[in-house]
Enzyme design. Sequence first.
Site, mmCIF file in Angstrom:
data_model
loop_
_atom_site.group_PDB
_atom_site.id
_atom_site.type_symbol
_atom_site.label_atom_id
_atom_site.label_comp_id
_atom_site.label_asym_id
_atom_site.label_seq_id
_atom_site.Cartn_x
_atom_site.Cartn_y
_atom_site.Cartn_z
ATOM 1 N N ASP A 56 0.867 -1.190 0.000
ATOM 2 C CA ASP A 56 0.000 0.000 0.000
ATOM 3 C C ASP A 56 0.896 1.230 0.000
ATOM 4 O OD1 ASP A 56 -1.710 2.162 0.747
ATOM 5 O OD2 ASP A 56 -3.179 0.691 1.408
ATOM 6 N N LEU A 57 0.670 2.111 -0.979
ATOM 7 C CA LEU A 57 1.502 3.316 -1.083
ATOM 8 C C LEU A 57 1.180 4.301 0.034
ATOM 9 C CD1 LEU A 57 1.395 3.989 -4.934
ATOM 10 C CD2 LEU A 57 3.124 2.736 -3.633
ATOM 11 N N ASP A 83 -4.304 2.560 -4.678
ATOM 12 C CA ASP A 83 -2.838 2.580 -4.577
ATOM 13 C C ASP A 83 -2.326 1.301 -3.929
ATOM 14 O OD1 ASP A 83 -3.915 3.026 -2.120
ATOM 15 O OD2 ASP A 83 -2.547 4.628 -1.528
#
Length: 789
Positions: free
Chosen positions: A405-406, A448
């Site tokens: 997960d960004l 994301d």
Amino acid sequence: MVGLHAVLMGLIVADMVTRQQSFMEHQISREGQSRAITLAASAPVWLLSNDIDALDALVNSMKSVPHLQLALILDSKGKVRATTDSSLFNLVLDDAPSKQLLATGKQIWHGGMVDSISEITSGNKRIGYARIILNGSAAQSELDAVTHRGILYAITAILLGGLLSWLLVRSMTHKLRLLSNAADSIAAGKLDVTLADDSGRDEVSRLSRDFNLMARALEQDQEQRSRFEKSLFMEKERALVTLHSIGDGVITTDTQGRIEFLNPVAEELTGWNTEEACGLPLTEVFHIINEDTRTTIENPVNKALQGNCIVGLANHTVLIRRDGREFSIEDSAAPIRDRDGVVIGVVLVFHDNTQSHAMAREISYQASHDALTGLLNRREFEHQLSGLIGNAIAEHHQHALLYLDLDQFKVINDTCGHAAGDELLRQLTLILQARVRENDMLARLGGDEFGVLLQSCPVSKALVLAEELIETVRTFHFCWGDKIFSIGASIGLVAITHESQDWASLLSHADTACYLAKERGRNRVQVYHADDAELAQRHNEMHWVGRIAKAFEEDRFLLYYQPIVPTSPGKMNFSHFEVLVRMLDEDGKLVAPGVFIPAAERYNLMLTLDRWVVNNALNWLAAHKDIPMVCAINLSGHSMGDERFLAFIISQIKGTGVAPDNLCFEVTETAAIGNLTKAVHFIRELKALGCRFALDDFGAGLSSFAYLKNLPVDYLKIDGGFVKDMDRNETNHAMVEAINNIGHTMKIQTIAEFVENQAIFEQLKVIGVDFAQGYLIAKPAPLDEFHPE
């Protein structure tokens, strides 16, 4: 017929003449023999006495006998003793007939004469002979006359018979000629021939009538055949037009697989025209291969003939045209049967699905890949993950799942727009693809979030690869316009072993580990362990997400209320209460808000929950407009920061007709201070309508007093953590007193939560807190049971 008649008549006349001649000869013979016997009977006396005169008289008496030629009396030695011809007297006749006659004693014919002889006896002793010769020529003349008359009669009969026959035959042949001419006309195709009505009973008449019936039947049959031929021609034309018009290729073959017909589409797809292909084996014209293996596919016509049934091509079939161009096709082959069910050929129908096949491949690709990055999408990732789980269970191999997960992606999206966010994801995809191994699978799971499947990779090695990915993301700098951004990533790592259950559980564990990695400082890897208490808590919260969503679908949320009362009588002339939300589990039991609210807040379900509470609370208030009251409704920080939620509340107030001053919205201190600008805007918009606001859990935050002056609220709800033991804890007592004093200084009324005993209530009265709420006052109860005091 005349010739036959003449022959018959000739036979009749000949028979008649023959019979007449035989009869006349018989009559003459009898006459001669009778006269000879009569003469012999009269002569013995005179012959013995040798009385020549008497004998002559006796002989001459015979001259009156018709046709007498000669009468003789002879002695025993044959000498003429008396005769009608005197020149023969006393002579011994030695001519051949005389010798024969004397020798045989029997009647003979010679020279047209009947020569009869009879012995003259005396005392049984022959003494001589009596001989009578009759002339048969006269009888022959009569016979000739009869014969001539017979012939004349025969000729006359023949001529009359011939004439009658000719007339009869002419009548018959005329009808037959008419029949023949009519038959020739019918043979020439003229079926409108009709013979004249003939009521006769003869065969030709009956034949004529039958011929007319036949002609009418043939004409009707011809008309029917013409209709059938016309209909058949039209059907054939229609079939040909259809075959030329349809979008499918059609090829027909005989039972040997030799081509008989191609329609224009088949000619276009194969590159052969009908004239060239006719008689050739199907495999020479219809060359098909498997798209994947490039091997030749079995002739469908042979399969249809062998199986005597309809067959279809396998998927991924390619037709190679005469010039080498390839088409993706679908087809079927079916036997052609005649009226008796005998197979007389095969029809092959196929169509070009190159475009649809390409579209299907594209759709299949789109169904399994992310449109923005070209990576596998979540659905395909889940499918591949299931495959690895099956492999781990069957082969006891170990794999790993990374959930990435960004961090700070939302900042770029909010600052530069979604176009910048999309470009960031595309660039980052290229970087991540360069870092994963060739046999690993990288996918975009949504937003994301990325997933990586590390095949045949133990946890220790997977941890190293995950750290490399984090470092790759951390060192990446994204440029957009004149701005440069740095981002990070958090990764949750889960081992895929033979003990793994299903893909949903693994993804849930990886997601939980990723969230914990974020909470522990971001830019790090968190390995999932089943015995990790914090991971278990996060996992439990994630488990509640599905249960909350299902509760919404099944309408298992309820509104409760808890009264808020003044600490001193006479301060309030209306009912004041707080609306609380409760959830029923699958068994119908109440679930405490502390169990499901944290999960709803963490996983962005509070906006949906707040909408449900506002909608149902206002509908209840609209149904109880006659009761003076203030209803407090809790709002989350997520909802307060959503401009659409503000518009939703305003539309609900206007739609239900609830008076705004009946509403008090409660927001937590932490939520308000977390986004002070939006909170102030939200509060002011609703206060402008007449709504009230309360700052909930005041005192639990870090900067309460510094920001309080910027929040235009009507009530301060002192955090229950200070209130519930203020009767035993001086510090808490002091905090409650300080908050109360500040609120009053700012003209804000105060409400104490968690008032659980009378001692606390009495202290609140002394301090001057305006309102109290807690179990001492009343426990939460269903809103439908509300009774105003």
